[in-house]
Design a protein around this motif. Sequence first.
Motif, mmCIF file in Angstrom:
data_model
loop_
_atom_site.group_PDB
_atom_site.id
_atom_site.type_symbol
_atom_site.label_atom_id
_atom_site.label_comp_id
_atom_site.label_asym_id
_atom_site.label_seq_id
_atom_site.Cartn_x
_atom_site.Cartn_y
_atom_site.Cartn_z
ATOM 1 N N GLY A 1 -20.903 11.637 -64.529
ATOM 2 C CA GLY A 1 -20.444 13.249 -64.953
ATOM 3 C C GLY A 1 -19.254 13.715 -66.276
ATOM 4 O O GLY A 1 -20.089 14.446 -66.517
ATOM 5 N N TYR B 1 -21.538 10.892 -57.238
ATOM 6 C CA TYR B 1 -20.251 11.460 -58.048
ATOM 7 C C TYR B 1 -19.089 11.122 -56.784
ATOM 8 O O TYR B 1 -18.374 10.631 -57.958
ATOM 9 C CB TYR B 1 -20.324 13.746 -57.713
ATOM 10 N N GLU C 1 -17.877 7.461 -58.001
ATOM 11 C CA GLU C 1 -17.691 7.359 -59.087
ATOM 12 C C GLU C 1 -15.736 8.223 -59.799
ATOM 13 O O GLU C 1 -15.353 7.646 -60.149
ATOM 14 C CB GLU C 1 -18.632 8.069 -60.964
ATOM 15 N N PHE C 2 -15.699 9.209 -58.627
ATOM 16 C CA PHE C 2 -14.511 10.312 -58.855
ATOM 17 C C PHE C 2 -13.048 9.499 -58.479
ATOM 18 O O PHE C 2 -12.140 9.417 -59.228
ATOM 19 C CB PHE C 2 -15.016 11.454 -58.204
#
Length: 605
Positions: A454, A567, A570-571
């Motif tokens: 991202g 997302y 990963e966040f």
Amino acid sequence: MNKQIRNIAIIAHVDHGKTTLVDQLLRQSGTFRENEKVAERVMDSNDLEKERGITILAKNCAVTWQGTHINIVDTPGHADFGGEVERVLSMVDGVLLLVDAVEGPMPQTRFVTKKALALGLKPIVVVNKVDRPGSRVDYVINATFDLFDKLGATESQLDFPVVYASGLNGWATMEPGEVGTDLAPLFEAVLQYVPPHEGDENEPLQLQICSLEYSTYVGRIGVGRIHSGTLRPGTDVAVYEGPDSTPRKARINQVLKFEGLERMQAEVAGPGDIVLINGIEDIGIGVTITSLDEPRPLPMLRIDEPTLTMNFCVNNSPLAGREGKFVTSRQLRDRLDRELQSNVALRVNDTDEDGIFEVNGRGELHLTILLENMRREGYELAVSRPRVLLHDVNGEKHEPIELLTVDVEDTHQGGVMQELGLRKGELVDMQPDGRGRVRLEYRIPARGLIGFQGEFLTLTRGTGLMSHIFDGYEAFKGDIEGRKNGVLISMDDGEIVTYALGKLDDRGRMFVKPGDPVYEGMIVGIHSRDNDLVVNAVRQKQLTNFRVSGKEDAIKITPPIQLTLEYAVEFIADDELVEITPKSIRIRKRWLKEHDRKRASREAA
């Protein structure tokens, strides 16, 4: 027996055109009727493959060209599905190595080529997309030769034939600069350079299972190539798990061969045939099906070990069970056990905590594809942040290192290099292409790539390309700074209210929109500062008897960030979970109550 058999795999970096080329090979070999309507990328049969435009599972098909039966295996191009590539290469006698005429060899090209060369296979290099603007054929061939040399290719492997092709337009030629009319030159190259299988049909049976399928009618189906001997339905055989194992007796039910995309029942199959067999209940990857009288077991297939792990947990949020059909730990464990039957690069371990399973895989994509499939099947669960698997070498921690290639515009180079430096990346090579872009090669800890995708897309305004492969283990590189921003945490249960979002708009970016259900401890947005903040996202406007103008009353809110599975995974930080249901993806704190979070942070300190 028909000896005219060739077995080939098509290998390449992701998105270099393997599946499109297979489409054209099937069409031009007469596999489809002239009036038959055929979908594009017909080999990508799985819904996720069609949506993402990538191949996830290796697939077999077969064509006939001038009386020769050619078995073709279309392999995945992404490193996370390398387990598929490694196995299927043991079934073939030659490979078509596709290389994009603009991009040249990429990290995954290196990975699949290394596997093919180690098995002694001689690749036919197919320079694909030669009709693309900016194609640089000479550079690509030289770069491919250098790659083969670096990987320790033999003299005969370095003397590879080259075919120039446009898979999309369905033509190939042996001369650079020419425009062909069909794929006949590629078929001819396969017949000329791929050796026929050497096995003897009079020898004892020897068949190694390289991949598995599952059918509710016949159970497990083993796919493999017959090395020697012949096989008929109803034959009694010995099943070995390696040369030193204790054999068990079994009976083959059906024998099927590939014809085009179909499977046809066969009365007999011989050396070189890639077959599907059923009837052996607990058949596994790498087992040898051999003769009872004169057994010849082969060594088990070795697969690279997983490098990443995540916890799969039973969903215990206040919204649990509203959207999913399968929500219990028993259902979760059964689904993971079923996945293990065919997904050999996966490992599942029980943990001390009830309802939490440790799932190890080859990378983020490998694990998120499994999660996406599960949610589409009706499963509901929560997952933790991915962690790398560390090895202990003489008392010292070693971690997985990735070889990362990024292709960016010159103007974005500085920002990308700075970010990779913070993530402990080490620059190995830098090559400007003279047209405003530069290719950077890094060796970077796998930890440093978690959450980088991202950030990378933001830094390059969506114009950058990145790919990476596992490159070995090295001593631990030290701590890497985590997420820079804190999060906004809901203090209450209820539904998101527009009025509340308007009041929070200057606090950060939201993940939620008005009307979304929310609960205490759920993360509703990214804080604009580095600390976590508990907020009231369900606050209603107090009604009064004062009149206000409509203009003042209009609330403007910034559109929310769309939460995708990749997302979200990963966040999240170590103390957070992603809640996954068939309809929703939410982010939450592991401890929902604020006093529980404070106690956990005190204990951690």
